[in-house]
Design a protein around this motif. Structure first.
Motif, PDB file in Angstrom:
ATOM      1  N   LEU A 190     -34.083  58.828 -70.455  1.00 44.19           N
ATOM      2  CA  LEU A 190     -33.592  58.708 -71.672  1.00 44.19           C
ATOM      3  C   LEU A 190     -33.112  59.433 -72.372  1.00 44.19           C
ATOM      4  O   LEU A 190     -31.393  59.943 -71.605  1.00 44.19           O
ATOM      5  CB  LEU A 190     -34.582  59.846 -71.751  1.00 44.19           C
ATOM      6  CG  LEU A 190     -35.913  59.696 -71.150  1.00 44.19           C
ATOM      7  CD1 LEU A 190     -37.040  60.753 -71.655  1.00 44.19           C
ATOM      8  CD2 LEU A 190     -37.132  58.524 -71.622  1.00 44.19           C
ATOM      9  N   PRO A 191     -32.397  59.275 -73.365  1.00 41.39           N
ATOM     10  CA  PRO A 191     -31.241  58.890 -74.321  1.00 41.39           C
ATOM     11  C   PRO A 191     -32.233  61.040 -75.587  1.00 41.39           C
ATOM     12  O   PRO A 191     -32.850  61.125 -74.967  1.00 41.39           O
ATOM     13  CB  PRO A 191     -31.383  57.613 -76.010  1.00 41.39           C
ATOM     14  CG  PRO A 191     -33.145  57.826 -75.386  1.00 41.39           C
ATOM     15  CD  PRO A 191     -33.682  57.969 -74.153  1.00 41.39           C
ATOM     16  N   LYS A 214     -31.830  62.157 -77.596  1.00 45.18           N
ATOM     17  CA  LYS A 214     -32.414  62.105 -79.044  1.00 45.18           C
ATOM     18  C   LYS A 214     -33.880  62.206 -78.613  1.00 45.18           C
ATOM     19  O   LYS A 214     -34.041  61.669 -77.965  1.00 45.18           O
ATOM     20  CB  LYS A 214     -31.382  61.063 -79.902  1.00 45.18           C
ATOM     21  CG  LYS A 214     -32.054  59.523 -79.231  1.00 45.18           C
ATOM     22  CD  LYS A 214     -31.277  58.633 -80.032  1.00 45.18           C
ATOM     23  CE  LYS A 214     -31.574  56.929 -79.323  1.00 45.18           C
ATOM     24  NZ  LYS A 214     -31.221  55.612 -80.004  1.00 45.18           N
ATOM     25  N   THR A 248     -37.229  60.136 -79.465  1.00 48.00           N
ATOM     26  CA  THR A 248     -37.281  59.191 -78.675  1.00 48.00           C
ATOM     27  C   THR A 248     -39.172  59.127 -78.265  1.00 48.00           C
ATOM     28  O   THR A 248     -39.514  60.032 -78.444  1.00 48.00           O
ATOM     29  CB  THR A 248     -36.703  58.336 -76.968  1.00 48.00           C
ATOM     30  OG1 THR A 248     -36.714  57.256 -76.715  1.00 48.00           O
ATOM     31  CG2 THR A 248     -36.589  59.503 -76.531  1.00 48.00           C
ATOM     32  N   ASP A 249     -39.484  57.960 -78.033  1.00 52.37           N
ATOM     33  CA  ASP A 249     -40.872  57.706 -76.961  1.00 52.37           C
ATOM     34  C   ASP A 249     -40.997  57.374 -75.651  1.00 52.37           C
ATOM     35  O   ASP A 249     -40.409  56.965 -75.591  1.00 52.37           O
ATOM     36  CB  ASP A 249     -41.484  56.818 -77.849  1.00 52.37           C
ATOM     37  CG  ASP A 249     -41.829  56.377 -79.527  1.00 52.37           C
ATOM     38  OD1 ASP A 249     -41.469  57.984 -80.127  1.00 52.37           O
ATOM     39  OD2 ASP A 249     -41.884  56.241 -80.061  1.00 52.37           O
ATOM     40  N   TYR A 250     -42.159  58.083 -74.989  1.00 55.19           N
ATOM     41  CA  TYR A 250     -41.830  57.987 -74.206  1.00 55.19           C
ATOM     42  C   TYR A 250     -43.369  57.309 -73.293  1.00 55.19           C
ATOM     43  O   TYR A 250     -44.377  58.171 -73.852  1.00 55.19           O
ATOM     44  CB  TYR A 250     -41.887  59.306 -73.255  1.00 55.19           C
ATOM     45  CG  TYR A 250     -41.786  59.519 -71.475  1.00 55.19           C
ATOM     46  CD1 TYR A 250     -41.024  59.448 -70.554  1.00 55.19           C
ATOM     47  CD2 TYR A 250     -43.149  59.563 -70.934  1.00 55.19           C
ATOM     48  CE1 TYR A 250     -40.966  58.657 -69.607  1.00 55.19           C
ATOM     49  CE2 TYR A 250     -43.402  59.236 -69.428  1.00 55.19           C
ATOM     50  CZ  TYR A 250     -41.494  59.637 -68.884  1.00 55.19           C
ATOM     51  OH  TYR A 250     -42.071  58.605 -67.400  1.00 55.19           O
TER      52      TYR A 250
END
Length: 306
Positions: free
Chosen positions: A90-91, A93, A95-97
């Motif tokens: 994951l980045p 920042k 984010t959507d998971y």
């Protein structure tokens, strides 16, 4: 060896075998009630102790849930239900998971029971027990859930989905499944704060009292104060005056501690009670969430379980 001596040995062996049979029967007399039994207190399972899981992503057996609970949050799959996701990284920042829960038939589950006003609760925690997030994802028609995560610090994160199927083989069972994800960047681990019965957040002081022991049901008492005065204006949050989640130091085992205080308008507090059961001894990081004036507060503290 004389016939008389051989007869005596046979008699002794028979007596020993009979005694062993009786002992095993006595030990087994409680086993049927110990497997997922109802302790007599809502929201517990006294037999919930960690055990190896075949999923390879954690352990089975769940602390802090009721007798229909399965898993301690460290497995991606349990009893035919599986949490699947394509993202292993994951980045660092917001984010959507995205993930899906599949059932024993291999198909995405779309029928979930409502628990504390939501069909699924989603949690994220870094391996050093920092960065706690509790969000409520949305589900698309095909069963894909999207969890909106705030910015993440580099390191290893564990992501939990807590849900109860409303149909199928697992209907009525509380599941907590999880997967790990890596956030790129240089991870700087933070030491776990020492056990303390109090925490301060947004000007509020939260105190937790209780002496929990591993594998035993206990009541935790929480009091909330501000400027030295008892708080009596707690607002309902997820159909309760406070939401309490805990993670075990080291393996990140999950415990959802059930509130006992009844909700009656916007004047909760200052004292709240929780039914708690921790399957393992050691330090647990607790996150108490409560709401006042339309604002959500999250108070973290470390609790030692004997």
């Amino acid at each position: 060896m004389s016939p008389r001596f051989r007869t005596s040995r046979r008699a002794l062996s028979a007596a020993a075998a009979a005694a062993l049979t009786l002992a095993l029967a006595a030990c087994g007399s409680g086993s049927s009630s110990d497997k997922g039994h109802d302790s007599g207190m809502a929201g517990t399972n006294h037999s919930a102790m960690p055990s190896p899981s075949g999923s390879g992503d954690g352990m089975a057996s769940m602390p802090g849930m009721d007798s229909t609970s399965t898993g301690n949050g460290l497995a991606a799959a349990k009893d035919g239900y599986k949490m699947t996701a394509t993202a292993a990284t994951l980045p660092a920042k917001a984010t959507d998971y995205r993930f899906t829960v599949t059932g024993p038939d291999g198909k995405p589950v779309t029928d979930f029971a409502v628990d504390q006003t939501k069909r699924l609760h989603f949690y994220a925690i870094r391996s050093d027990l920092t960065g706690f997030q509790h969000v409520h994802p949305t589900m698309a028609g095909d069963g894909t859930w999207t969890a909106p995560l705030a910015a993440l610090q580099p390191g290893t994160w564990r992501l939990y989905a807590s849900f109860t199927p409303d149909s199928g083989a697992g209907k009525g069972k509380d599941f907590v499944l999880s997967r790990t994800a890596q956030v790129s960047g240089m991870a700087m681990a933070s030491p776990l704060p020492k056990p303390s019965g109090t925490a301060t957040v947004d000007g509020y002081t939260v105190a937790v009292k209780g002496d929990p022991m591993a594998g035993m049901a206990h009541q935790l008492t929480v009091t909330v104060a501000k400027d030295g005065k008892p708080v009596t204006d707690l607002q309902p949050y997820l159909d309760t005056y406070a939401h309490l989640t805990a993670f075990h130091q080291g393996d990140l085992a999950f415990a959802h501690l059930h509130p006992e205080t009844k909700v009656d308008g916007d004047h909760g507090g200052p004292t709240l009670t929780f039914h708690a059961e921790f399957a393992q001894s050691g330090n647990w990081r607790l996150f108490l969430q409560f709401q006042t004036g339309g604002k959500l507060h999250t108070a973290p503290l470390t609790l030692h379980v004997g």
